[in-house]
Every structure is written in C-alpha cells, then in structure tokens.
Design a protein around this motif. Structure first.
Motif, short mmCIF file in Angstrom:
data_model
loop_
_atom_site.label_atom_id
_atom_site.label_comp_id
_atom_site.label_asym_id
_atom_site.label_seq_id
_atom_site.Cartn_x
_atom_site.Cartn_y
_atom_site.Cartn_z
N ARG A 1 0.83 -1.20 0.00
CA ARG A 1 0.00 0.00 0.00
C ARG A 1 0.86 1.25 0.00
N ARG A 2 0.32 2.30 -0.61
CA ARG A 2 0.96 3.61 -0.53
C ARG A 2 0.98 4.06 0.93
N CYS A 3 1.99 4.85 1.26
CA CYS A 3 2.09 5.28 2.65
C CYS A 3 2.84 6.60 2.77
N PRO B 1 3.07 10.05 0.06
CA PRO B 1 2.74 9.09 -0.99
C PRO B 1 2.38 9.81 -2.28
N ALA C 1 5.62 3.78 8.82
CA ALA C 1 4.85 3.81 7.58
C ALA C 1 3.39 4.02 7.95
N HIS C 2 2.79 5.08 7.44
CA HIS C 2 1.38 5.39 7.69
C HIS C 2 0.63 5.03 6.42
N LEU C 3 0.04 3.84 6.40
CA LEU C 3 -0.55 3.29 5.19
C LEU C 3 -1.89 3.94 4.89
N ILE D 1 -6.11 5.60 8.21
CA ILE D 1 -4.67 5.48 8.08
C ILE D 1 -4.21 4.44 9.10
N ARG E 1 -0.85 2.72 10.96
CA ARG E 1 0.56 2.98 11.24
C ARG E 1 1.29 1.69 11.62
N CYS F 1 7.59 -3.89 8.34
CA CYS F 1 7.30 -3.95 6.91
C CYS F 1 8.36 -4.78 6.19
#
Length: 240
Positions: A181-183, A194, A220-222, A228, A230, A236
């Motif tokens: 996922r973008r983060c 992102p 990383a805050h997805l 969102i 975290r 990860c």
C-alpha cells in the motif's frame, strides 16, 4: 483495506486525527494528502497527470483515464477540507508536455478545484517549466512556519521537511495475506508523501532511497481507504 490486527498494527489513526511534524499539527488524509489546519493548507504530491498519454505516445497502451481519476480524487479531498491554499509538491505532470495534452474535461476539473483558493505548483523533475496557462503560482520550494515543502527530499538530515518524489509504499503480510500500500513515511522530523497519481507506482520504504533518509526508527502510515494504519518500518517487508 489493510486489516487491523493486534499483532501487526501499531495503531489505527482516524482520518481526522492530528499528526505532529516538528512543531506543526497536521492531518494525514486517508486518501494520501496532508492537511495543515492552522494554515488551511492542503498538500498533495506526485499527481503524474497525463502519464497514460505519455506512455501511449511511446507505444505502450494504457487506459487514458488516469488524469480524470486523479483529479476526481483530488477534488474529493479538496471538498473534504476546503483549503485556503493547495500546494502540489512536484511531478504534477508526468512529462514536460503533459499540460499541453490535457483534455477539455480534465481542464475543467482542474479549474474547479483551483477556483477560490491559492494554488502553488512546487517544481518537480518531470514538470513543465514554466507551467503553461493553468493559473496558480510556481515555486522551487515553500517555507511556512517550521515546515519546508519541496519535491525531492534533502540528502542531509533536516527537521520540518515535507517532500514527495519517492512514492513510498509499504509491504506487509496480515493474516496470511500479502499487502502493498501507498504510505506516508515519517520519523516525526521529516515526512515523505505518498504519490496521489492513479498510475504513479511506488518505492518500498525498505529501499535505501527511502530508509536512508531516516537516522533511526520511522513509521509507515498506510493509506487504507477509510483510515490510516501505522506500522513501524521494521514490521514492513522488502519487495522480493
């Protein structure tokens, strides 16, 4: 959506919750933008508009609707926050001629979301120079209060930097299911945004280009749809 589990998720953050960067209180928007309430400023990075038409010109057929989808998403975010200032952190277009290829509908979408607010086009390495006939104000970078907003992250340690360019993504395995996922990536001193663009792609946060920006632990805050999520960076996984 990323599944929230006690084993994997450090914390699930509501879309309206605040995030501290340097001395500024920000909001990580669940669609991948950033809102600064004290300044009524909305920040988005790496739209890469007209990437589809750029690839088509080189003989790579892609559905030609990426610009429309990206601007529709940005329009939803703008409607959610009604910012006074919209800052686009570079690579707003995928190539130097991208703005010239905008269709009438896409130009109308862009005009609608710019109407009634200041728009700052921070220069990226893909963008036209100058930005042709779209309104707004060009800038190499923007400094407001404790924060510096630029396209490419600084090579040296900094505090209060918000940048794009790297398109961070995080990869996890949750309940046996692989997710990518973008983060947002941040250690509380600097933050990498992102990419918002529909065709923008992403670089794993375990890659040295991202991880090397942070001296120690970072998170990383997805972007998870409605929330969102975290995760500590060490939770990860690298790409295979």
């Amino acid at each position: 959506m990323v599944a929230q589990t006690a084993e994997a998720a450090d914390e699930a953050v509501g879309a309206g919750d605040e995030f501290a960067l340097a001395d500024a209180r920000l909001v990580l928007d669940c669609a991948g933008a950033l809102y600064w309430p004290a300044e009524r400023m909305l920040i988005a990075a790496d739209l890469h508009l007209e990437k589809g038409s750029s690839f088509a010109a080189r003989g790579v057929p892609l559905p030609p609707y990426d610009t429309r989808a990206t601007l529709a998403l940005l329009g939803e975010i703008v409607a959610r926050w009604n910012p006074r200032r919209l800052v686009l952190l570079g690579d707003s277009f995928h190539d130097r001629r991208g703005a010239e290829r905008l269709g009438l509908l896409e130009r109308e979408q862009l005009a609608d979301l710019m109407r009634g607010r200041e728009v700052v086009w921070v220069a990226g390495n893909h963008d036209p120079d100058p930005m042709p006939g779209l309104g707004g104000t060009p800038a190499d970078e923007l400094r407001v209060g404790p924060l510096s907003l630029r396209h490419e992250p600084s090579a040296q340690p900094v505090t209060g930097e918000i940048a794009g360019h790297l398109h961070p993504v995080a990869r996890l395995v949750v309940r046996g299911r692989g997710l990518r996922r973008r983060c947002f990536a941040s250690d509380g001193a600097r933050l990498v945004m992102p990419a918002l663009g529909a065709y923008a792609g992403g670089l794993n946060i375990r890659d040295a280009a991202v991880a090397g920006l942070f001296a120690g632990d970072f998170a990383a805050h997805l972007v998870g749809g409605a929330r969102i999520y975290r995760f500590a960076h060490h939770a990860c996984l690298p790409d295979r």
